[in-house]
Design a protein around this motif. Structure first.
Motif, mmCIF file in Angstrom:
data_model
loop_
_atom_site.group_PDB
_atom_site.id
_atom_site.type_symbol
_atom_site.label_atom_id
_atom_site.label_comp_id
_atom_site.label_asym_id
_atom_site.label_seq_id
_atom_site.Cartn_x
_atom_site.Cartn_y
_atom_site.Cartn_z
ATOM 1 N N THR A 7 37.188 22.686 28.937
ATOM 2 C CA THR A 7 38.375 23.066 28.174
ATOM 3 C C THR A 7 38.992 21.828 27.534
ATOM 4 O OG1 THR A 7 39.778 22.778 30.118
ATOM 5 C CG2 THR A 7 38.882 24.997 29.743
ATOM 6 N N TRP A 8 40.054 22.019 26.775
ATOM 7 C CA TRP A 8 40.720 20.907 26.091
ATOM 8 C C TRP A 8 41.200 19.845 27.072
ATOM 9 C CZ3 TRP A 8 45.831 19.625 26.988
ATOM 10 C CH2 TRP A 8 46.560 20.523 27.747
ATOM 11 N N ASP A 9 41.493 20.276 28.310
ATOM 12 C CA ASP A 9 41.992 19.319 29.301
ATOM 13 C C ASP A 9 40.935 18.911 30.328
ATOM 14 O OD1 ASP A 9 41.970 21.838 30.439
ATOM 15 O OD2 ASP A 9 43.975 21.710 31.280
ATOM 16 N N GLY A 10 39.649 19.159 30.008
ATOM 17 C CA GLY A 10 38.555 18.652 30.817
ATOM 18 C C GLY A 10 38.075 19.513 31.967
ATOM 19 N N LEU A 11 38.606 20.737 32.124
ATOM 20 C CA LEU A 11 38.155 21.615 33.207
ATOM 21 C C LEU A 11 36.853 22.308 32.810
ATOM 22 C CD1 LEU A 11 41.572 23.198 34.212
ATOM 23 C CD2 LEU A 11 40.316 21.389 35.390
ATOM 24 N N PRO A 12 35.936 22.530 33.759
ATOM 25 C CA PRO A 12 34.657 23.161 33.414
ATOM 26 C C PRO A 12 34.830 24.630 33.038
ATOM 27 C CG PRO A 12 34.850 22.899 35.788
ATOM 28 C CD PRO A 12 36.038 22.205 35.183
ATOM 29 N N ILE A 13 33.987 25.096 32.108
ATOM 30 C CA ILE A 13 33.978 26.485 31.645
ATOM 31 C C ILE A 13 32.719 27.155 32.183
ATOM 32 C CG2 ILE A 13 33.821 27.982 29.620
ATOM 33 C CD1 ILE A 13 35.230 25.775 28.022
ATOM 34 N N SER A 14 32.848 28.391 32.605
ATOM 35 C CA SER A 14 31.702 29.150 33.084
ATOM 36 C C SER A 14 30.615 29.172 32.016
ATOM 37 C CB SER A 14 32.129 30.582 33.408
ATOM 38 O OG SER A 14 30.998 31.364 33.729
ATOM 39 N N ASP A 15 29.372 29.053 32.437
ATOM 40 C CA ASP A 15 28.269 29.131 31.485
ATOM 41 C C ASP A 15 27.703 30.549 31.414
ATOM 42 O OD1 ASP A 15 27.022 29.175 33.936
ATOM 43 O OD2 ASP A 15 25.622 27.557 33.510
ATOM 44 N N GLU A 16 28.365 31.499 32.093
ATOM 45 C CA GLU A 16 27.978 32.905 32.055
ATOM 46 C C GLU A 16 29.142 33.736 31.524
ATOM 47 O OE1 GLU A 16 26.838 34.093 35.971
ATOM 48 O OE2 GLU A 16 25.219 32.638 36.086
ATOM 49 N N PRO A 17 28.844 34.739 30.682
ATOM 50 C CA PRO A 17 29.924 35.590 30.176
ATOM 51 C C PRO A 17 30.486 36.484 31.270
ATOM 52 C CG PRO A 17 27.794 36.333 29.359
ATOM 53 C CD PRO A 17 27.549 35.075 30.146
ATOM 54 N N PRO A 18 31.715 36.926 31.157
ATOM 55 C CA PRO A 18 32.646 36.559 30.095
ATOM 56 C C PRO A 18 33.132 35.121 30.278
ATOM 57 C CG PRO A 18 33.749 37.978 31.668
ATOM 58 C CD PRO A 18 32.312 37.875 32.102
ATOM 59 N N PHE A 19 33.320 34.450 29.161
ATOM 60 C CA PHE A 19 33.690 33.042 29.178
ATOM 61 C C PHE A 19 35.192 32.822 29.331
ATOM 62 C CE2 PHE A 19 29.757 33.314 26.651
ATOM 63 C CZ PHE A 19 28.923 32.643 27.519
ATOM 64 N N GLU A 62 34.632 31.885 38.880
ATOM 65 C CA GLU A 62 35.943 32.539 38.946
ATOM 66 C C GLU A 62 35.839 33.996 38.525
ATOM 67 O OE1 GLU A 62 40.458 31.382 37.566
ATOM 68 O OE2 GLU A 62 38.855 31.033 36.112
ATOM 69 N N ASP A 63 36.464 34.878 39.277
ATOM 70 C CA ASP A 63 36.563 36.283 38.916
ATOM 71 C C ASP A 63 37.365 36.400 37.624
ATOM 72 O OD1 ASP A 63 36.589 39.293 39.744
ATOM 73 O OD2 ASP A 63 38.686 38.773 39.326
ATOM 74 N N ILE A 64 36.962 37.298 36.727
ATOM 75 C CA ILE A 64 37.611 37.378 35.412
ATOM 76 C C ILE A 64 39.071 37.834 35.518
ATOM 77 C CG2 ILE A 64 36.821 39.711 34.822
ATOM 78 C CD1 ILE A 64 37.188 36.614 32.479
ATOM 79 N N THR A 65 39.388 38.716 36.442
ATOM 80 C CA THR A 65 40.791 39.119 36.619
ATOM 81 C C THR A 65 41.609 37.948 37.147
ATOM 82 O OG1 THR A 65 40.133 41.419 36.993
ATOM 83 C CG2 THR A 65 42.345 40.773 37.718
ATOM 84 N N ALA A 66 41.039 37.194 38.068
ATOM 85 C CA ALA A 66 41.721 36.002 38.576
ATOM 86 C C ALA A 66 41.954 35.001 37.441
ATOM 87 C CB ALA A 66 40.919 35.360 39.696
ATOM 88 N N CYS A 67 40.990 34.882 36.541
ATOM 89 C CA CYS A 67 41.138 34.005 35.376
ATOM 90 C C CYS A 67 42.327 34.452 34.527
ATOM 91 C CB CYS A 67 39.850 34.024 34.544
ATOM 92 S SG CYS A 67 39.978 33.266 32.912
ATOM 93 N N ALA A 68 42.397 35.740 34.230
ATOM 94 C CA ALA A 68 43.489 36.263 33.405
ATOM 95 C C ALA A 68 44.847 36.014 34.065
ATOM 96 C CB ALA A 68 43.280 37.756 33.153
ATOM 97 N N LEU A 69 44.932 36.266 35.361
ATOM 98 C CA LEU A 69 46.194 36.045 36.079
ATOM 99 C C LEU A 69 46.562 34.564 36.136
ATOM 100 C CD1 LEU A 69 45.706 38.620 38.959
ATOM 101 C CD2 LEU A 69 47.367 38.764 37.073
ATOM 102 N N ARG A 70 45.563 33.707 36.315
ATOM 103 C CA ARG A 70 45.821 32.262 36.326
ATOM 104 C C ARG A 70 46.340 31.793 34.974
ATOM 105 N NH1 ARG A 70 42.796 28.639 34.271
ATOM 106 N NH2 ARG A 70 40.859 29.840 34.366
ATOM 107 N N GLU A 71 45.699 32.232 33.902
ATOM 108 C CA GLU A 71 46.129 31.833 32.561
ATOM 109 C C GLU A 71 47.542 32.337 32.265
ATOM 110 O OE1 GLU A 71 44.863 29.766 30.417
ATOM 111 O OE2 GLU A 71 42.976 29.408 31.446
#
Length: 146
Positions: A7-19, A62-71
């Motif tokens: 990401t813009w701040d250096g955190l790793p992004i999942s290499d599997e969808p959904p991204f 990361e679970d996608i729902t957890a991602c949405a809630l974190r964001e």
């Protein structure tokens, strides 16, 4: 060796969808969307990725729902939201809706954004770029009946 996307701040992004995930935060009567302005290019920037709903990349495993809630918590200070999955046709990104109660206060938490606005649907859609984000946001609004 595979290069890890970040990401813009250096955190790793999942290499599997959904991204990543988008959370369409809205209020009714009148219908409005919560839109965040990215700070990276300054307060007057209006190009690609300048205005978006709370959204962001999914971390590996990361679970996608957890991602949405974190964001949602990181970007708008909204915690414990009962978000609703939306069936927007996208293999790369997941979408959720959340009707924010009038009494709930939005707080910008991270330095990624410099301000937010509650915008009528048409104005929010007019600000969103690039086209792929606009298409997904418009489809999500339609599913939410906005």
């Amino acid at each position: 060796m595979t290069e890890v996307r970040t990401t813009w701040d250096g955190l790793p992004i999942s290499d599997e969808p959904p991204f990543g995930a988008m959370v369409v935060v809205y209020r009714r009567s009148p219908s409005r969307l919560l839109m965040l302005h990215r700070a990276h290019h300054g307060p007057d920037y209006a190009g690609d990725w300048a205005w978006t709903p709370p959204s962001g990349s999914r971390q590996p495993g990361e679970d996608i729902t957890a991602c949405a809630l974190r964001e949602l918590a990181e970007e708008a200070g909204i915690e414990g939201a009962a978000i609703t999955p939306l069936e927007v046709a996208s293999e790369r990104w997941s979408h959720f809706g959340y009707e924010l109660p009038e009494a709930t206060v939005v707080r910008l938490v991270d330095p990624e954004h410099d301000r937010y606005e509650w915008l009528p649907i048409a104005e929010a859609l007019a600000r969103v770029r690039p086209e792929l984000v606009l298409t997904d946001l418009a489809a999500a609004c339609e599913l939410l009946g906005l």
